[in-house]
Structures are given as structure tokens and as C-alpha cells.
Write a protein that holds these residues in place. Structure first.
Motif, mmCIF file in Angstrom:
data_model
loop_
_atom_site.group_PDB
_atom_site.id
_atom_site.type_symbol
_atom_site.label_atom_id
_atom_site.label_comp_id
_atom_site.label_asym_id
_atom_site.label_seq_id
_atom_site.Cartn_x
_atom_site.Cartn_y
_atom_site.Cartn_z
ATOM 1 N N ASP A 52 -29.581 -21.341 -7.998
ATOM 2 C CA ASP A 52 -28.889 -22.214 -8.948
ATOM 3 C C ASP A 52 -27.826 -23.074 -8.269
ATOM 4 O OD1 ASP A 52 -30.379 -21.077 -11.003
ATOM 5 O OD2 ASP A 52 -28.841 -19.568 -11.444
ATOM 6 N N MET A 53 -27.343 -22.617 -7.125
ATOM 7 C CA MET A 53 -26.272 -23.327 -6.415
ATOM 8 C C MET A 53 -26.905 -24.305 -5.427
ATOM 9 S SD MET A 53 -23.889 -19.949 -5.881
ATOM 10 C CE MET A 53 -23.906 -18.726 -7.183
ATOM 11 N N LYS A 54 -27.326 -25.430 -5.968
ATOM 12 C CA LYS A 54 -28.140 -26.395 -5.231
ATOM 13 C C LYS A 54 -27.454 -26.932 -3.985
ATOM 14 C CE LYS A 54 -31.278 -26.346 -8.553
ATOM 15 N NZ LYS A 54 -32.595 -25.690 -8.373
ATOM 16 N N ASP A 55 -26.146 -27.138 -4.059
ATOM 17 C CA ASP A 55 -25.425 -27.769 -2.948
ATOM 18 C C ASP A 55 -24.957 -26.778 -1.893
ATOM 19 O OD1 ASP A 55 -25.730 -30.238 -4.177
ATOM 20 O OD2 ASP A 55 -23.869 -30.021 -5.330
ATOM 21 N N ALA A 56 -25.220 -25.502 -2.103
ATOM 22 C CA ALA A 56 -24.733 -24.485 -1.159
ATOM 23 C C ALA A 56 -25.476 -24.566 0.171
ATOM 24 C CB ALA A 56 -24.890 -23.097 -1.762
ATOM 25 N N LYS A 57 -24.731 -24.335 1.243
ATOM 26 C CA LYS A 57 -25.316 -24.211 2.579
ATOM 27 C C LYS A 57 -25.606 -22.742 2.886
ATOM 28 C CE LYS A 57 -22.518 -28.118 4.220
ATOM 29 N NZ LYS A 57 -21.420 -28.514 5.136
ATOM 30 N N LYS A 84 -11.465 -21.416 -0.179
ATOM 31 C CA LYS A 84 -11.550 -22.076 1.124
ATOM 32 C C LYS A 84 -12.949 -22.577 1.438
ATOM 33 C CE LYS A 84 -10.589 -21.435 6.049
ATOM 34 N NZ LYS A 84 -9.978 -20.537 7.077
ATOM 35 N N TYR A 85 -13.965 -21.774 1.128
ATOM 36 C CA TYR A 85 -15.306 -22.081 1.608
ATOM 37 C C TYR A 85 -16.274 -22.633 0.576
ATOM 38 C CZ TYR A 85 -13.966 -19.890 5.973
ATOM 39 O OH TYR A 85 -13.333 -19.600 7.149
ATOM 40 N N LYS A 86 -15.960 -22.501 -0.713
ATOM 41 C CA LYS A 86 -16.882 -23.039 -1.720
ATOM 42 C C LYS A 86 -17.044 -24.546 -1.547
ATOM 43 C CE LYS A 86 -15.634 -22.582 -6.015
ATOM 44 N NZ LYS A 86 -15.447 -21.848 -7.290
#
Length: 204
Positions: A52-57, A84-86
Motif C-alpha cells: 500500500d505504501m507505493k512511494d516507499a523504498k 526521520k526516515y518516512k
């Protein structure tokens, strides 16, 4: 009476030692494995999956809970990790692996209360039926899995503790999760791929 007190002392000592050890199991992921996705209920009532978190690396998946003093000691640091990392592509995804029938403080309503009280900035999911944590091989709360999204799937790059000092945030010398994510963001290999998770045993 003396024998009873001596037994109690040994039992308590064993409990302290257990908190600092990890049981190696045949099941569970190792660094380099591809982790399966899941669909678990968030404290807002919605189902959440990594996809669901399409933009996540990648993802910082943390098995944690309400009642454990180790988990509580790390709550603010977990919030800091997400903040910090989201925005850099590595959001925190927290999962409560405990059986609420064994630990009432880790029930879904209590999770909702805790998330609201602490103003969690990340999903706090219930591993209902306790199906996900055995796949990962989590044994403690907290227990962290840093995943990198790749063409072949979500590859496990780090497993273990958040840092090297649960008691005092200011005394931390090694920030394992931050070092792992920083390396991935720079397209470098993670130097320390696995450490011992320190915390309470998962209540199955």
C-alpha cells in the motif's frame, strides 16, 4: 521458606537473563531473504499491507507491544525513526505480535489507546492469530526488520535491536537501525546485518 525464597531468586534471575537473549529458531528470515507481505488491521480499523505504501523504498518493520517495559523504553525512539526516515522512503510499520488472551494490556482496544496517547505517526498493526511474527522469526518486543524494496521483493537487510542501550537514549553508542537505513539510502551494503534483539518474549 529459605528454599522457596532461593527458588524465587533463581526464577527472577533467569527471567532477567532471558530478556537479554535471543532464541535461534529454524524458522524466520535471515539477512538476504525476501520477506512476504501481509495484511493486518491498523488501530484506525483499516487493513494495511506493505504494498500500500507505493512511494516507499523500504520499510522499518518493528514487532513491539504495549505492556513490555523494553518496548515502552523504545517508543519515543521508534517515533523518531519514523519522523526521520518516512520522508526519505523508509517508514516504520509497527506490529503487535502478542496474544491478547495471554496479555490483556496488548488487546486491540489497548493498542488504540496507546497509539492515541503516544501520538504514533506510523501504523500500529495487530498480528491477529499470530501468523506474521513466526514467518519473520521475531522472538522479542521490540524486534526490528529493515526491508529494502527491490525488483525481486522486500529483501531483509537488517535484523535485531534498534540500538545498543535500551535504558538510556543519551548513552547510545551504536544506532543499528539508523546505520542500516543510512547505508541503504546511499546504495551501500549494510555493515552490521544482525544483532541480538533485547526485550520481552513474545506471548503466544
Amino acid at each position: 521458606m529459605k528454599k522457596a525464597l532461593r527458588f524465587l531468586g533463581l526464577f527472577m534471575a533467569a527471567g532477567v537473563v532471558a530478556a537479554f537473549t535471543v532464541t535461534n529458531t529454524a524458522a524466520g528470515y535471515k539477512p538476504g531473504d525476501v520477506a512476504a507481505d501481509f495484511s493486518l488491521k491498523n488501530v484506525d480499523g483499516k487493513m494495511v499491507s506493505l504494498k500500500d505504501m507505493k512511494d516507499a523504498k523500504g520499510y522499518i518493520v518493528i514487532f513491539t507491544c504495549n505492556h513490555c517495559p523494553y518496548a515502552q523504553a523504545y517508543e519515543d525512539r521508534i517515533i523518531d525513526l519514523d519522523k526521520k526516515y518516512k520522508k526519505q522512503g523508509y517508514p516504520v510499520v509497527a506490529i503487535n505480535p502478542n496474544n491478547p488472551e495471554k496479555q490483556k494490556d496488548d488487546s486491540y482496544p489497548k493498542m488504540q489507546e496507546r497509539a492515541k496517547e503516544k501520538k504514533f505517526t506510523f501504523p500500529y498493526l495487530l498480528d491477529e492469530g499470530q501468523k506474521v511474527y513466526p514467518q519473520y522469526g521475531a522472538t522479542k518486543t521490540p524486534h526490528v526488520y529493515v526491508l529494502e524494496k527491490t525488483p525481486k521483493g522486500n529483501v531483509v537487510r537488517y535484523i535485531g535491536a534498534i540500538d545498543d542501550n535500551y535504558e538510556d537514549k543519551k548513552a547510545v553508542k551504536k544506532k543499528y537501525v539508523e546505520a542500516a537505513v543510512d547505508a541503504l539510502l546511499r546504495n551501500r551494503e549494510v555493515a552490521v546485518k544482525e544483532t541480538k534483539a533485547i526485550g520481552c518474549s513474545i506471548k503466544a
